[in-house]
Write an enzyme that holds these catalytic residues in place. Structure first.
Site, PDB file in Angstrom:
ATOM      1  N   ALA A 104       0.841  -1.201   0.000  1.00  0.00           N
ATOM      2  CA  ALA A 104       0.000   0.000   0.000  1.00  0.00           C
ATOM      3  C   ALA A 104       0.873   1.246   0.000  1.00  0.00           C
ATOM      4  O   ALA A 104       2.006   1.226   0.474  1.00  0.00           O
ATOM      5  CB  ALA A 104      -0.896  -0.010   1.229  1.00  0.00           C
ATOM      6  N   GLY A 131       0.542  -5.569  -0.052  1.00  0.00           N
ATOM      7  CA  GLY A 131      -0.310  -5.498  -1.239  1.00  0.00           C
ATOM      8  C   GLY A 131       0.436  -5.888  -2.507  1.00  0.00           C
ATOM      9  O   GLY A 131      -0.173  -6.356  -3.477  1.00  0.00           O
ATOM     10  N   GLU A 133       0.183  -9.563  -2.550  1.00  0.00           N
ATOM     11  CA  GLU A 133      -1.217  -9.919  -2.834  1.00  0.00           C
ATOM     12  C   GLU A 133      -1.534  -9.715  -4.317  1.00  0.00           C
ATOM     13  O   GLU A 133      -2.267 -10.494  -4.914  1.00  0.00           O
ATOM     14  CB  GLU A 133      -2.144  -9.083  -1.943  1.00  0.00           C
ATOM     15  CG  GLU A 133      -2.044  -9.515  -0.477  1.00  0.00           C
ATOM     16  CD  GLU A 133      -2.840  -8.630   0.465  1.00  0.00           C
ATOM     17  OE1 GLU A 133      -2.598  -7.406   0.452  1.00  0.00           O
ATOM     18  OE2 GLU A 133      -3.700  -9.158   1.194  1.00  0.00           O
ATOM     19  N   GLU A 167       1.643  -6.913   7.370  1.00  0.00           N
ATOM     20  CA  GLU A 167       0.530  -6.139   7.942  1.00  0.00           C
ATOM     21  C   GLU A 167       0.408  -6.290   9.451  1.00  0.00           C
ATOM     22  O   GLU A 167      -0.013  -5.360  10.149  1.00  0.00           O
ATOM     23  CB  GLU A 167      -0.795  -6.549   7.277  1.00  0.00           C
ATOM     24  CG  GLU A 167      -0.954  -6.082   5.836  1.00  0.00           C
ATOM     25  CD  GLU A 167      -0.205  -6.921   4.803  1.00  0.00           C
ATOM     26  OE1 GLU A 167       0.538  -7.859   5.192  1.00  0.00           O
ATOM     27  OE2 GLU A 167      -0.345  -6.634   3.606  1.00  0.00           O
TER      28      GLU A 167
END
Ligand code: NAD
Length: 702
Positions: free
Chosen positions: A64, A105, A108, A128
């Site tokens: 992110a 992210g 991911e 995270e």
């Protein structure tokens, strides 16, 4: 016609979409838009048969975009989930070409691709949990499907990076379809791989893979027991287990729904808010408002340290550890010998514990040299003074340094209480003088207060901040005032602790309340560790200068008994030889009670909430003055000081963040109640103008 998309290129018949958002290709809105636009363009182009997704520069993607943290932009479409869905739905295969950093992210996103080719040496992680969260874009559902439940859970619960080549070697892993020979050949190999699978249909999706653990419930029970032990005050690690378990027991879509609702729930917890605040504050601390990031720095290749005592030795070790040669100067040869022996002993202890290799130890010692003559310091680029805390001694030292140091050398003082501007005035180059306030033990404690004098040059500050990073410190800039940021606040904390004894508490009761709140150590145990004589000397100096200041005399009585703390085997507590356990002392409790009686005070029962609030809010009010005076430039800096130098609980985010969480209105209300107590000092409880203003406006510290 639309402008050409700079993230999109076609190599032969393969489209390449490049994440390009320095420094680590954070997946901010513009980047997400570029990816979905690139996918659409590639799918519309009849000449394209496959797509490679990669990252420019130093990362595939770090995850992110931190600039979007806690902003509505993070969820703006295409949000991360939608972007990953668009990748999965691409009619043409998408191959992730992964290198350097693939985290959060970023990982991911790669897991949403149909195939993955990785370069060796890449750091792969779902970090995270370190922000009090679980992955929220499919990480807990897809990683177990490609790595197996145990390996995936280990990564998700720890948040630690694992090297791509190690992951590629795990038996049965489906995370990487290919490990490239090198980072340099990654793109070439990814393009060739994309060519080789261009016609394969149906396209493979991680979501369709099976996910089971052979021991089922028994394994998750075991995992929960393990994680509970290490999770302490944080809810996220156990939620990681729940989410991975959901991947094994529920259909993919249901698992995803569980993951996102758990993620959202954790976003609202005070622990995650504190950790996110810390993450942002840590990065912000290195930025000084009026010192641009591109300020030229001075080269620091050699360090000199004056004084080889408690602090000088520890300070020297920081630089030796970082491979920077250190020359130590002392007044007498015995002091030099003692100093070097202590450094050697510290390193030897690390070698014995297996924390330091013998050859590294020898390399570090070889970087250390000593002298009794200032003339030997001429080639040092920076000198750090750590002699006795006495202005006369400092004056003599700085005059010598001014005489011998080469032009442009940085002259630093480790003083904790003296006026840095006065020290700078002993030289003809006050712009080269700065404070480097290390905390004890200096080779262990993370905090470095960088003290900015009236004349300190901007490039000196920029250099010292960068040097702090090099020696792995958290550096925070403080202006010149008595005690700088940390000790100026702790004084108010200590005064409240003293009043509480006079009003009816025992030292152990106060310590327990603060330790339950999460402080590493209560104020009295901390005094015993640091040496009660240090505070005594400061009180003698200060309260003689400011006779009107109200404070409890109990600590002075303790020092008059010679009970300086652990070093004398007795302080607020008793200590057995060689042990650190603080044992309540009947003698001290009687001394406290006798003093109370002599003041005519009837003791009252005081609850933990009052104890904690009085100590913490007194600091917060002082901190508001510190902010207002510009001694600290932002409240996050004050939090960093307390989190890294004073054992403030991380999950509370520091005193300022904690006050924000309580609500400044409520803080001021409590202060008004405390001001009514005749045994307290009402002056402490007059809200600083900044605090009063923010509370009245319903705002928070910035
Ligand atoms: P210390 O007494 O352990 O060491 C001081 C050393 O300086 C001694 O070895 C002494 O021989 C040497 N020295 C004295 N005068 C000298 C001179 N003119 N030239 C060369 N060497 C000289 O003291 P310390 O605890 O290491 O403190 C040093 C400085 O660090 C002080 O300014 C102190 O306020 C500051 N400080 C101390 C702590 C702490 O917890 N001890 C923490 C932060 C800052």
């Amino acid at each position: 016609m639309t402008a050409p998309n700079p993230h999109y290129q076609v190599h032969g018949n393969i489209a390449v979409i490049t994440l390009n958002n320095p420094p680590v290709n954070g997946l901010g809105l513009a980047t997400r838009r570029a990816v979905t636009a690139g996918l659409a363009q590639a799918n519309a182009d009849k000449t394209v048969v496959a797509i490679v997704l990669t990252g420019a520069g130093k990362a595939f993607s770090g995850g992110a975009d931190i600039k979007e943290f806690d902003t509505p932009q993070a969820m703006q479409e295409p949000n991360l989930l939608s972007m990953i869905l668009a990748i999965e739905h691409s009619a043409k295969p998408v191959v992730a070409a992964i290198h350097s950093v693939c985290m959060g992210g970023g990982l991911e996103t790669a897991l949403g691709c149909h195939y993955r080719v990785a370069a060796p040496g890449c750091n792969v992680a779902l970090p995270e949990v370190k922000l009090g969260l679980i992955p929220g874009a499919g990480g807990t559902q897809r990683l177990p499907r490609v790595l197996g439940v145990e390996a995936a859970l280990n990564m998700i619960v720890s948040g630690e990076p694992v090297k791509s080549e190690l992951l590629a070697s795990l038996p049965g892993q489906k995370l990487f379809d290919k490990l490239a020979a090198s980072a340099e050949s990654l793109m070439e190999e990814a393009l060739a791989f994309a060519q080789s699978i261009a016609d394969v249909r149906p396209l493979p999706l991680v979501r369709n893979l099976k996910c089971k653990h052979p021991q089922g419930d028994a394994y998750f029970q075991f995992a929960r027991n393990m994680v509970k032990g290490m999770a302490k005050n944080y809810p996220a690690p156990l939620k990681c287990v729940d989410a991975v378990e959901a991947a094994t027991k529920q259909k993919f879509e249901a698992g995803m729904a569980f993951e996102i609702s758990t993620f959202m729930g954790l976003m609202m917890t005070s622990e995650s808010r504190a950790l996110r605040h810390l993450f942002a504050a840590e990065r912000a601390a290195s930025k000084i408002p009026d010192v641009p990031a591109d300020t030229a720095q001075r080269a620091i290749k050699r360090i000199a340290v004056i004084g080889a005592g408690t602090m000088g030795g520890g300070i020297a070790m920081n630089f030796l550890n970082a491979g920077i040669p250190v020359k130590m100067l002392e007044a007498k040869p015995e002091a030099l010998e003692r100093g070097v022996a202590t450094i050697r002993k510290n390193y030897e202890a690390q070698v014995t514990k297996g924390k330091l290799k013998q050859d590294k130890f020898e390399q570090r010692m070889a970087l250390l040299s000593t002298t009794l003559s200032y003339d030997d310091l001429r080639d040092a680029d920076m000198v750090i003074e750590a002699v006795f805390e006495d202005m006369g001694v400092k004056k003599a030292v700085f005059q010598e340094l001014d005489r011998v140091m080469k032009p442009g050398a940085i002259l630093a003082s480790n003083t904790s209480t003296l006026d840095l501007d006065q020290i700078a005035s002993f030289t003809l180059r006050p712009h080269d003088v700065v404070g480097t306030h290390f905390f004890s033990p200096a080779n262990v404690m993370k905090l470095l207060e960088v003290v900015r004098g009236k004349a300190t040059a901007k490039d000196v500050l920029a250099t010292v901040m960068a040097l702090g990073k090099k020696i792995k410190k958290t550096s925070v800039v403080s202006g010149v005032c008595d005690g700088f940021i940390g000790n100026r606040m702790i004084e108010q904390y200590g005064r409240q602790a003293g009043f509480l004894l006079d009003e009816g508490c025992t030292p152990a009761q106060v310590d327990k309340a603060l330790e339950k709140f999460g402080m590493a150590m209560g104020p009295f145990r901390m005094g015993d560790l640091a040496g009660n004589d240090i505070g005594w000397a400061i009180r003698k100096r200060k309260y003689v200068e400011q006779p009107g200041v109200k404070y409890s005399k109990t600590a002075d009585l303790l020092c008059e008994l010679g009970r300086f703390g652990q070093k004398t085997g007795a302080g607020w507590y008793d200590y057995q030889a060689g042990k650190r356990d603080a044992l309540p002392s009947a003698l001290v409790e009687k001394m406290v009670a006798d003093n109370r009686a002599s003041l005519g005070i009837t003791p009252r029962k005081i609850g933990d909430e009052e104890i904690v609030q009085r100590l913490v809010f007194a600091m917060v009010n002082e901190a508001a003055h510190i902010l207002e005076e510009g001694i600290a430039s932002k409240s996050g800096d004050i939090d960093m000081v307390y989190l890294t130098g004073y054992g403030f609980p991380i999950y509370r985010g520091g005193p300022m963040h904690y006050a924000n969480e309580i609500g400044l209105f409520n803080v001021v209300q409590a202060m008004q109640r405390f001001a009514q107590n005749p045994l307290d000092d009402a002056a402490i409880w007059t809200p600083a103008p900044l605090l009063a203003r923010l509370a009245a406006d319903g705002q928070t510290f910035n």
